[in-house]
Scaffold this active site. Sequence first.
Site, PDB file in Angstrom:
ATOM      1  N   GLU A 194       9.879  12.653  -8.361  1.00 39.48           N
ATOM      2  CA  GLU A 194      11.060  12.049  -7.716  1.00 39.48           C
ATOM      3  C   GLU A 194      12.320  12.265  -8.534  1.00 39.48           C
ATOM      4  O   GLU A 194      13.413  12.346  -7.997  1.00 39.48           O
ATOM      5  CB  GLU A 194      10.833  10.543  -7.499  1.00 39.48           C
ATOM      6  CG  GLU A 194       9.907  10.306  -6.336  1.00 39.48           C
ATOM      7  CD  GLU A 194       9.635   8.834  -6.076  1.00 39.48           C
ATOM      8  OE1 GLU A 194      10.181   7.974  -6.776  1.00 39.48           O
ATOM      9  OE2 GLU A 194       8.835   8.570  -5.157  1.00 39.48           O
ATOM     10  N   CYS A 248      -2.150  13.010  -3.306  1.00 36.10           N
ATOM     11  CA  CYS A 248      -0.944  12.170  -3.303  1.00 36.10           C
ATOM     12  C   CYS A 248       0.143  12.907  -2.531  1.00 36.10           C
ATOM     13  O   CYS A 248       0.231  14.144  -2.617  1.00 36.10           O
ATOM     14  CB  CYS A 248      -0.504  11.904  -4.748  1.00 36.10           C
ATOM     15  SG  CYS A 248       1.052  11.021  -4.891  1.00 36.10           S
ATOM     16  N   THR A 249       0.958  12.139  -1.807  1.00 33.89           N
ATOM     17  CA  THR A 249       2.044  12.737  -1.007  1.00 33.89           C
ATOM     18  C   THR A 249       2.937  13.683  -1.805  1.00 33.89           C
ATOM     19  O   THR A 249       3.445  14.666  -1.272  1.00 33.89           O
ATOM     20  CB  THR A 249       2.963  11.610  -0.481  1.00 33.89           C
ATOM     21  OG1 THR A 249       3.203  10.675  -1.539  1.00 33.89           O
ATOM     22  CG2 THR A 249       2.356  10.914   0.709  1.00 33.89           C
ATOM     23  N   HIS A 250       3.170  13.344  -3.079  1.00 26.36           N
ATOM     24  CA  HIS A 250       4.163  14.071  -3.874  1.00 26.36           C
ATOM     25  C   HIS A 250       3.653  15.403  -4.445  1.00 26.36           C
ATOM     26  O   HIS A 250       4.425  16.262  -4.805  1.00 26.36           O
ATOM     27  CB  HIS A 250       4.599  13.218  -5.066  1.00 26.36           C
ATOM     28  CG  HIS A 250       5.386  11.999  -4.710  1.00 26.36           C
ATOM     29  ND1 HIS A 250       4.985  11.104  -3.748  1.00 26.36           N
ATOM     30  CD2 HIS A 250       6.559  11.524  -5.202  1.00 26.36           C
ATOM     31  CE1 HIS A 250       5.877  10.122  -3.663  1.00 26.36           C
ATOM     32  NE2 HIS A 250       6.840  10.361  -4.542  1.00 26.36           N
ATOM     33  N   TYR A 302       2.907   2.135  -3.859  1.00 31.27           N
ATOM     34  CA  TYR A 302       1.609   1.616  -3.421  1.00 31.27           C
ATOM     35  C   TYR A 302       0.526   1.919  -4.456  1.00 31.27           C
ATOM     36  O   TYR A 302      -0.469   1.200  -4.557  1.00 31.27           O
ATOM     37  CB  TYR A 302       1.190   2.249  -2.090  1.00 31.27           C
ATOM     38  CG  TYR A 302       1.817   1.671  -0.838  1.00 31.27           C
ATOM     39  CD1 TYR A 302       2.881   0.762  -0.886  1.00 31.27           C
ATOM     40  CD2 TYR A 302       1.335   2.042   0.412  1.00 31.27           C
ATOM     41  CE1 TYR A 302       3.441   0.256   0.283  1.00 31.27           C
ATOM     42  CE2 TYR A 302       1.882   1.531   1.583  1.00 31.27           C
ATOM     43  CZ  TYR A 302       2.935   0.642   1.521  1.00 31.27           C
ATOM     44  OH  TYR A 302       3.472   0.147   2.687  1.00 31.27           O
ATOM     45  N   GLY A 303       0.723   2.994  -5.204  1.00 33.40           N
ATOM     46  CA  GLY A 303      -0.282   3.403  -6.192  1.00 33.40           C
ATOM     47  C   GLY A 303      -0.575   2.346  -7.240  1.00 33.40           C
ATOM     48  O   GLY A 303      -1.610   2.361  -7.898  1.00 33.40           O
ATOM     49  N   CYS A 317       0.271   8.488   3.467  1.00 35.78           N
ATOM     50  CA  CYS A 317       0.121   8.097   2.062  1.00 35.78           C
ATOM     51  C   CYS A 317      -1.363   8.071   1.678  1.00 35.78           C
ATOM     52  O   CYS A 317      -2.181   7.467   2.382  1.00 35.78           O
ATOM     53  CB  CYS A 317       0.719   6.702   1.922  1.00 35.78           C
ATOM     54  SG  CYS A 317       0.532   5.935   0.325  1.00 35.78           S
ATOM     55  N   ASN A 318      -1.699   8.698   0.555  1.00 32.91           N
ATOM     56  CA  ASN A 318      -3.095   8.679   0.099  1.00 32.91           C
ATOM     57  C   ASN A 318      -3.541   7.277  -0.290  1.00 32.91           C
ATOM     58  O   ASN A 318      -4.661   6.880   0.034  1.00 32.91           O
ATOM     59  CB  ASN A 318      -3.267   9.615  -1.097  1.00 32.91           C
ATOM     60  CG  ASN A 318      -3.846  10.952  -0.699  1.00 32.91           C
ATOM     61  OD1 ASN A 318      -5.053  11.136  -0.717  1.00 32.91           O
ATOM     62  ND2 ASN A 318      -2.983  11.870  -0.300  1.00 32.91           N
ATOM     63  N   ASP A 354       4.445   6.028   5.169  1.00 29.10           N
ATOM     64  CA  ASP A 354       4.141   6.238   3.753  1.00 29.10           C
ATOM     65  C   ASP A 354       4.731   5.054   2.986  1.00 29.10           C
ATOM     66  O   ASP A 354       5.540   4.295   3.514  1.00 29.10           O
ATOM     67  CB  ASP A 354       4.778   7.564   3.284  1.00 29.10           C
ATOM     68  CG  ASP A 354       4.573   7.806   1.799  1.00 29.10           C
ATOM     69  OD1 ASP A 354       3.449   7.597   1.313  1.00 29.10           O
ATOM     70  OD2 ASP A 354       5.543   8.172   1.100  1.00 29.10           O
ATOM     71  N   SER A 355       4.364   4.960   1.707  1.00 27.76           N
ATOM     72  CA  SER A 355       4.963   3.943   0.853  1.00 27.76           C
ATOM     73  C   SER A 355       6.452   4.195   0.645  1.00 27.76           C
ATOM     74  O   SER A 355       7.188   3.290   0.261  1.00 27.76           O
ATOM     75  CB  SER A 355       4.270   3.959  -0.504  1.00 27.76           C
ATOM     76  OG  SER A 355       4.350   5.258  -1.062  1.00 27.76           O
TER      77      SER A 355
HETATM   78  N1  DGL Z   1       2.567   7.816  -1.372  1.00 24.27           N
HETATM   79  C1  DGL Z   1       1.744   7.484  -2.507  1.00 24.27           C
HETATM   80  C2  DGL Z   1       0.384   8.214  -2.359  1.00 24.27           C
HETATM   81  O1  DGL Z   1       0.277   9.226  -1.697  1.00 24.27           O
HETATM   82  C3  DGL Z   1       2.403   7.865  -3.815  1.00 24.27           C
HETATM   83  C4  DGL Z   1       3.589   7.000  -4.152  1.00 24.27           C
HETATM   84  C5  DGL Z   1       3.229   5.547  -4.374  1.00 24.27           C
HETATM   85  O2  DGL Z   1       2.459   5.221  -5.293  1.00 24.27           O
HETATM   86  O3  DGL Z   1       3.724   4.733  -3.590  1.00 24.27           O
HETATM   87  O4  DGL Z   1      -0.580   7.756  -2.916  1.00 24.27           O
END
Ligand code: DGL
Length: 265
Positions: free
Chosen positions: A153, A185-187, A42-43, A73-74, A10-11
């Site tokens: 977060e 999204c992961t979160h 990453y977003g 990560c999406n 993941d990011s």
């Molecule tokens: N992990 C990213 C996602 O699922 C979210 C956090 C980021 O932007 O890095 O898109």
Amino acid sequence: MNEAPIGIFDSGIGGLTVASSISKAFPKESILYFGDTAHLPYGEKSIESIQKFAIDISDFLLEKGCKMIVIACNSASAAAYELLSEKYGDRVPVVDVISPLVELISSKSYKKVGVLATKATVRSDVYSKKLMALNPDIEVFSLAAGLLVTMIEEGFFNNDISHAVLHKYLTYPDFEDIEALLLACTHYPLIKPEIEAFYKGRVAVYDSVDSVTAKIGKILTENKLLNDGKEEPFKRFFVSDYTDSFEQTTKIFYQDKVQLEIAVL
Ligand code: DGL
């Protein structure tokens, strides 16, 4: 190969929602997680940058002997799934978090669906393209919800602040009359109960965790990759940059103690 770990990346720390689900569903499997904390979020990044990071991380996971690459990560799934499948797919199965959810949603009879995601995922238009390829009658409306990652977060969920922010996003005019909302999204699994409470059953709310876990189980079984060894499975969590606050944040997403190790690629 069977005793080798499942590689997950993941990011950052949010992908631990996926790692947690995998480790609960397959307790005999070893897990090697990589969170690219040096490059998050990453977003906000370009496709080219995310693809480069994703290749470096996949090389690291394969050097460590992983038997599968899971893109938790999406944003990375949107930017790099096809690329990684092409580059590594003949060596190990590559799994993303978008395709399993798309397959599930297209098997339902929804006509209008909303997608809440990061800017990178929305910019890629990947949900719309993949859903419409499987079901040309579906309408897909995506919204970049820039505030949600930081909000979660910081521990702001299930409180007045998250209610106000979510109200703003969920009343987006294009989301009127949607039958399902995809939390891309992961979160976002952490705010799923709040979103469900907002809709009071009018809209079905999905995250990708269950569908990706089911897909991993299917691939492990079909490829005879399930761990059948007698050794105790291990779990290792690598990050590309370490701070105490990253380690604190792991608790929100993994619900168990995580010790982070640093790995500079
Ligand atoms: N992990 C990213 C996602 O699922 C979210 C956090 C980021 O932007 O890095 O898109």
